[in-house]
Scaffold this motif. Structure first.
Motif, PDB file in Angstrom:
ATOM      1  N   PRO A 282       8.130  -3.603  -5.384  1.00  0.00           N
ATOM      2  CA  PRO A 282       9.226  -4.487  -4.278  1.00  0.00           C
ATOM      3  C   PRO A 282       9.234  -3.112  -3.192  1.00  0.00           C
ATOM      4  N   GLY A 283       9.814  -3.531  -1.975  1.00  0.00           N
ATOM      5  CA  GLY A 283      10.271  -2.400  -1.174  1.00  0.00           C
ATOM      6  C   GLY A 283       9.108  -2.291   0.157  1.00  0.00           C
ATOM      7  N   ILE A 284       7.882  -2.909  -0.084  1.00  0.00           N
ATOM      8  CA  ILE A 284       6.826  -2.917   1.136  1.00  0.00           C
ATOM      9  C   ILE A 284       6.459  -4.106   1.338  1.00  0.00           C
ATOM     10  N   THR A 285       5.948  -4.344   2.430  1.00  0.00           N
ATOM     11  CA  THR A 285       5.462  -5.637   3.104  1.00  0.00           C
ATOM     12  C   THR A 285       4.255  -5.909   2.459  1.00  0.00           C
ATOM     13  N   SER A 286       3.569  -7.166   2.435  1.00  0.00           N
ATOM     14  CA  SER A 286       2.254  -7.608   2.223  1.00  0.00           C
ATOM     15  C   SER A 286       1.355  -6.868   3.040  1.00  0.00           C
ATOM     16  N   HIS A 287       1.560  -6.831   4.368  1.00  0.00           N
ATOM     17  CA  HIS A 287       0.862  -6.056   5.428  1.00  0.00           C
ATOM     18  C   HIS A 287       0.679  -4.818   5.016  1.00  0.00           C
TER      19      HIS A 287
ATOM     20  N   LYS B 270     -12.712  -5.569   7.233  1.00  0.00           N
ATOM     21  CA  LYS B 270     -12.424  -6.767   6.734  1.00  0.00           C
ATOM     22  C   LYS B 270     -11.790  -6.869   5.443  1.00  0.00           C
ATOM     23  N   ILE B 271     -10.417  -7.180   5.595  1.00  0.00           N
ATOM     24  CA  ILE B 271      -9.637  -7.230   4.459  1.00  0.00           C
ATOM     25  C   ILE B 271      -8.313  -7.704   4.768  1.00  0.00           C
ATOM     26  N   GLY B 272      -7.641  -8.677   3.836  1.00  0.00           N
ATOM     27  CA  GLY B 272      -6.443  -9.204   4.047  1.00  0.00           C
ATOM     28  C   GLY B 272      -5.860 -10.077   2.913  1.00  0.00           C
ATOM     29  N   HIS B 273      -4.822 -10.474   2.822  1.00  0.00           N
ATOM     30  CA  HIS B 273      -4.177 -10.979   1.670  1.00  0.00           C
ATOM     31  C   HIS B 273      -3.994 -12.533   1.918  1.00  0.00           C
ATOM     32  N   THR B 274      -3.556 -13.292   0.798  1.00  0.00           N
ATOM     33  CA  THR B 274      -3.842 -14.685   0.884  1.00  0.00           C
ATOM     34  C   THR B 274      -2.442 -15.385   0.533  1.00  0.00           C
ATOM     35  N   GLY B 275      -1.401 -14.669   1.068  1.00  0.00           N
ATOM     36  CA  GLY B 275      -0.230 -15.432   1.184  1.00  0.00           C
ATOM     37  C   GLY B 275       0.805 -14.521   1.088  1.00  0.00           C
ATOM     38  N   THR B 276       1.894 -14.622   2.220  1.00  0.00           N
ATOM     39  CA  THR B 276       2.631 -13.292   1.965  1.00  0.00           C
ATOM     40  C   THR B 276       3.789 -13.348   1.012  1.00  0.00           C
ATOM     41  N   LEU B 277       3.969 -12.030   0.365  1.00  0.00           N
ATOM     42  CA  LEU B 277       5.174 -11.971  -0.460  1.00  0.00           C
ATOM     43  C   LEU B 277       6.261 -11.275  -0.121  1.00  0.00           C
ATOM     44  N   ASP B 278       7.578 -11.727  -0.099  1.00  0.00           N
ATOM     45  CA  ASP B 278       8.691 -11.095   0.530  1.00  0.00           C
ATOM     46  C   ASP B 278       8.773  -9.640   0.167  1.00  0.00           C
ATOM     47  N   PRO B 279       9.089  -8.627   0.958  1.00  0.00           N
ATOM     48  CA  PRO B 279       9.090  -7.381   0.854  1.00  0.00           C
ATOM     49  C   PRO B 279       9.979  -6.978  -0.320  1.00  0.00           C
ATOM     50  N   GLY B 280      11.139  -7.479  -0.679  1.00  0.00           N
ATOM     51  CA  GLY B 280      11.684  -7.360  -1.575  1.00  0.00           C
ATOM     52  C   GLY B 280      11.295  -7.788  -2.836  1.00  0.00           C
ATOM     53  N   ALA B 281      10.252  -8.405  -3.017  1.00  0.00           N
ATOM     54  CA  ALA B 281       9.787  -9.040  -4.375  1.00  0.00           C
ATOM     55  C   ALA B 281       8.586  -8.336  -4.652  1.00  0.00           C
ATOM     56  N   ALA B 282       8.288  -8.421  -5.935  1.00  0.00           N
ATOM     57  CA  ALA B 282       7.034  -7.644  -6.413  1.00  0.00           C
ATOM     58  C   ALA B 282       6.138  -8.892  -7.175  1.00  0.00           C
ATOM     59  N   GLY B 283       4.737  -8.494  -7.443  1.00  0.00           N
ATOM     60  CA  GLY B 283       4.201  -9.422  -8.333  1.00  0.00           C
ATOM     61  C   GLY B 283       2.796  -9.368  -7.752  1.00  0.00           C
TER      62      GLY B 283
END
Length: 311
Positions: free
Chosen positions: A11-16, A30-43
């Protein structure tokens, strides 16, 4: 480096920010995520690296699972713990049976209005950036699907009752908006006080890695955190390509039935398949095609050229 990583975002940081950290570590573009997770959320935050980015589209659409805590009697500007408190109703009395009844009303297809603090674009700008500027714009309600809401614990005797539950939903679901809508239907308001994503498609929280663990293993040249690209493609049947046909597949040429080991029955022709070399190396994803004269083949749509390795 080519493959997928099951990152445990803190928690506390952005997916980006997670992507930027790993890009610097691996020194790859070439690197990226597959769906943003809110900054306050973990997982769970699946990361695609190298040619793994070519299968991101197959991961984005998969269901997501969360463990969420709702606190009733309080509403916030952002529907979560990071927002300004708008209203408090201390001493709210809720019966567990009534809460369970309302939860069931949200199972299935529902409509949600994306919050202003979301990462959606509006005329080329993120909504959360507009929100920081004090702006509010009209957002169109979107259809999402809630597959399950499983009640884990309900503390109804607290000044502000709390509910812990597991939620499985489609992509694009805003859990904080869901919590706010449930609170509104109960007549007392609610906000999302805790959230952890426990699964994203095949990626599970129990086998995820923190950024620190990934860094430590990478520096020791231990790539056990790196999953193969086909980890995201298990829904598609696999076919083995004959050795003589491998170069043709790698060049994007159609794969005729004669080039497939073991053969494919008349009624067993999947629309999308994984194509492998005899040594088990992933070659491509192929789409079923049929010519006007009835001759069928698989057309390579995504060729991976992994040279028999993921690292």
């Amino acid at each position: 480096m080519n493959g997928l990583i099951n990152v445990l975002k803190p928690p506390g940081i952005t997916s980006h920010a997670v992507v930027l950290s790993l890009r610097r570590l691996f020194r790859v573009q070439k690197i990226g995520h597959t769906g943003t997770l809110d900054p306050g959320a973990a997982g769970v935050l699946p990361i695609c690296v190298g040619q793994g980015t070519r299968v991101a589209e197959y991961l984005v659409n998969k269901p997501k699972s969360y463990r969420a805590e709702m606190t009733f009697g309080i509403t916030t500007e952002t529907h979560d713990a990071g927002g300004k408190v708008l209203k408090r109703l201390p001493g709210v009395k809720l019966e567990r049976a009534r809460v369970e009844e309302v939860l069931q009303d949200f199972i299935g297809e529902i409509k949600q209005v994306p919050p202003m603090t979301s990462a959606l674009h509006y005329r080329g700008k993120r909504l959360y950036k507009l929100a920081r500027e004090g702006k509010t714009v009209d957002r169109r309600a979107r259809k999402v699907h809630i597959y399950e809401i499983k009640l884990i614990r309900f503390d109804g005797e607290l000044p502000y009752p709390r509910l812990l539950c597991d939620i499985t939903c489609s992509k694009g679901t805003y859990v904080r908006s869901l919590c706010a809508d449930i609170g509104e239907k109960l007549g007392c308001g609610a906000f999302l006080s805790f959230l952890v994503r426990t699964a994203s498609g095949p990626f599970q929280l129990s086998v995820s890695y923190t950024l620190e663990e990934i860094k430590d293993r990478y520096e020791r040249q231990d790539f056990s955190f790196l999953l193969p690209i086909d980890y995201a493609l298990e829904e598609f049947p696999a076919l083995i390509v004959k050795e003589k046909a491998v170069p043709h597949v790698l060049n994007g040429q159609p794969l005729a039935p004669a080039g497939i080991m073991g053969g494919v029955g008349k009624s067993d022709r999947p629309l999308v398949v994984r194509l492998y070399a005899p040594d088990g190396s992933l070659l491509a994803l192929g789409n079923y095609r049929c010519s006007k004269n009835g001759e069928w083949y698989y057309k390579p749509q995504k060729v991976f050229c992994l040279l028999h390795q993921n690292i």
